[in-house]
Design a protein around this motif. Structure first.
Motif, short mmCIF file in Angstrom:
data_model
loop_
_atom_site.label_atom_id
_atom_site.label_comp_id
_atom_site.label_asym_id
_atom_site.label_seq_id
_atom_site.Cartn_x
_atom_site.Cartn_y
_atom_site.Cartn_z
N GLY A 257 0.82 -1.21 0.00
CA GLY A 257 0.00 0.00 0.00
C GLY A 257 0.85 1.25 0.00
N CYS A 258 0.43 2.24 0.74
CA CYS A 258 1.21 3.47 0.89
C CYS A 258 2.44 3.15 1.73
CB CYS A 258 0.38 4.56 1.56
SG CYS A 258 1.34 6.05 1.94
N ARG A 259 3.61 3.43 1.21
CA ARG A 259 4.83 3.06 1.93
C ARG A 259 5.03 3.89 3.20
NH1 ARG A 259 9.37 1.62 -2.71
NH2 ARG A 259 8.28 -0.24 -3.46
N PHE A 260 4.33 5.01 3.29
CA PHE A 260 4.48 5.84 4.48
C PHE A 260 3.48 5.47 5.57
CE2 PHE A 260 3.79 10.01 6.72
CZ PHE A 260 5.04 10.08 7.31
N HIS A 261 2.53 4.58 5.29
CA HIS A 261 1.44 4.35 6.24
C HIS A 261 1.89 3.87 7.62
CE1 HIS A 261 1.35 -0.06 5.18
NE2 HIS A 261 0.93 -0.15 6.44
N ARG B 58 -7.50 1.04 3.25
CA ARG B 58 -7.04 1.48 1.93
C ARG B 58 -5.55 1.82 1.93
NH1 ARG B 58 -9.40 6.58 -1.59
NH2 ARG B 58 -8.45 5.94 -3.59
N CYS B 59 -5.08 2.46 3.01
CA CYS B 59 -3.67 2.84 3.07
C CYS B 59 -2.75 1.63 3.08
CB CYS B 59 -3.40 3.70 4.31
SG CYS B 59 -4.19 5.32 4.26
N VAL B 60 -3.24 0.53 3.65
CA VAL B 60 -2.45 -0.69 3.73
C VAL B 60 -2.56 -1.51 2.45
CG1 VAL B 60 -2.13 -2.85 5.00
CG2 VAL B 60 -2.75 -0.75 6.22
N ALA B 61 -3.73 -1.48 1.82
CA ALA B 61 -3.98 -2.38 0.69
C ALA B 61 -3.73 -1.76 -0.68
CB ALA B 61 -5.43 -2.86 0.76
N GLU B 62 -3.81 -0.43 -0.78
CA GLU B 62 -3.76 0.21 -2.09
C GLU B 62 -2.66 1.28 -2.12
OE1 GLU B 62 -6.61 3.08 -4.84
OE2 GLU B 62 -7.51 1.82 -3.29
#
Length: 353
Positions: free
Chosen positions: A300-304, A317-321
């Protein structure tokens, strides 16, 4: 063995002003521990006479990107995909002989530590003269005169005598000036400056930055300026690209990125900077956590894993996309434009003052 692959669907440069155009660049290093995804899907343009500032923490891929532009990678363990076009010439698939004609002539680099970049065995003047002889065919005498001329141009006092000295006889600031003279001796159209002022005191730093701006006006060079210091970028760059974990996560003009940043990582960088107009006794606000390992970057988002705003997005969504970075003014974040604006105005800007 190096794999050099040009992607078929790489878009063309955005327009005639793009002197350096990088499209969907990926750089991977094979190590004993696995494959390091140092750069992943990076695209940007730099126009003649303009400065692009690339900022981010150590390990974000800034230096790897620009070493790749010049072909300064180890061919034994490096895989490169994408497209790098410099003044119409494709560099990813270029031969070493073709790259040698580009390096020092059409494009040059100022390294972070001139003491290690300069050879201790040769005089400073000889090291400046040699690339001029190689690329122009000038005589030794003409090349030496050019080296002395360049030392004078970058503000080295008594250049005729100092050209005969060795790097260890120069101060840190003078060595950096000598590196700039070497980089500019063939009037390159592209200058890559890799944190050229990091080890210098504030006074010398300001002198080097002013020198680069003056020389850019004189030579009309495009400059890629790599740093982790947003204060330096504010003074140098026309445009900014923020990198995190091998990818670009925000870009825009310098005014846009510094005055109305859109990505939580950029907010964190700004919050962690000391300010002269703030309470000097107040602690800085660091970004929580550490940059991820590029052997196994987060999905997902590398900064999450470090982001304090992912709960505003909802769901996983931040983890999956993985969010994508759009063209022009953009940030790779799942927060909506309204959410970004509201968070910045109500929560981030008051801390910045």
């Amino acid at each position: 063995m190096t794999t050099l692959t040009k992607t078929e669907d790489t878009p063309a440069p955005t327009g005639p002003e793009a002197f350096l155009s990088v499209r969907d660049l990926s750089v991977r290093f094979s190590t004993e521990d696995g494959v390091v995804k140092a750069v992943d899907g990076l695209s940007f343009d730099v126009a003649r006479g303009k400065t692009l500032g690339i900022v981010g923490e150590s390990g974000s891929g800034k230096s790897v990107t620009n070493l790749t532009v010049l072909g300064l990678h180890n061919p034994k363990n490096t895989t490169i995909d994408g497209e790098i076009v410099l003044d119409g010439q494709e560099l990813v698939t270029a031969t070493e002989k073709e790259l040698e004609k580009v390096r020092g002539n059409k494009a040059a680099m100022i390294f972070q530590d001139p003491l290690t970049a300069l050879s201790p065995y040769y005089t400073v003047g000889r090291q400046i003269a040699e690339p001029f002889m190689k690329h122009t065919g000038a005589s030794k005498r003409a090349a030496w005169e050019r080296a002395v001329e360049m030392l004078a141009k970058v503000g080295i006092p008594n250049p005729k005598e100092r050209a005969k000295d060795y790097p260890h006889q120069f101060s840190g600031g003078m060595r950096q000036r000598a590196m700039i003279a070497m980089a500019l001796v063939c009037d390159p159209d592209l200058l890559i400056a890799d944190e050229p002022t990091t080890a210098l005191d504030v006074t010398v730093q300001a002198q080097i930055l002013d020198l680069l701006k003056d020389l850019q006006q004189e030579f009309g060079s495009a400059i890629v300026f790599i740093t982790h210091d947003l204060g330096v970028i504010a003074d140098m760059a026309d445009d900014i690209m923020v990198m995190y974990a091998g990818s670009a996560i925000e870009r825009g003009t310098t005014d846009q990125v510094l005055r109305s940043p859109q990505h939580p990582y950029t907010w964190g960088l700004l919050n962690s900077m000391p300010r002269l107009d703030s309470d000097l006794s107040a602690p800085l606000t660091p970004i929580p956590g550490s940059p991820p390992s590029l052997l196994n970057p987060p999905a997902g988002c590398r900064f999450h894993p470090r982001c304090t705003f992912q709960d505003r997005v909802g769901g996983n969504r931040c983890v999956a996309e993985r969010p994508l970075l759009g063209p022009d003014r953009a940030s790779a974040c799942h927060l909506t434009a309204d959410q970004k604006r509201t968070i910045f105005i109500e929560e981030i800007k008051p801390r910045l003052g």
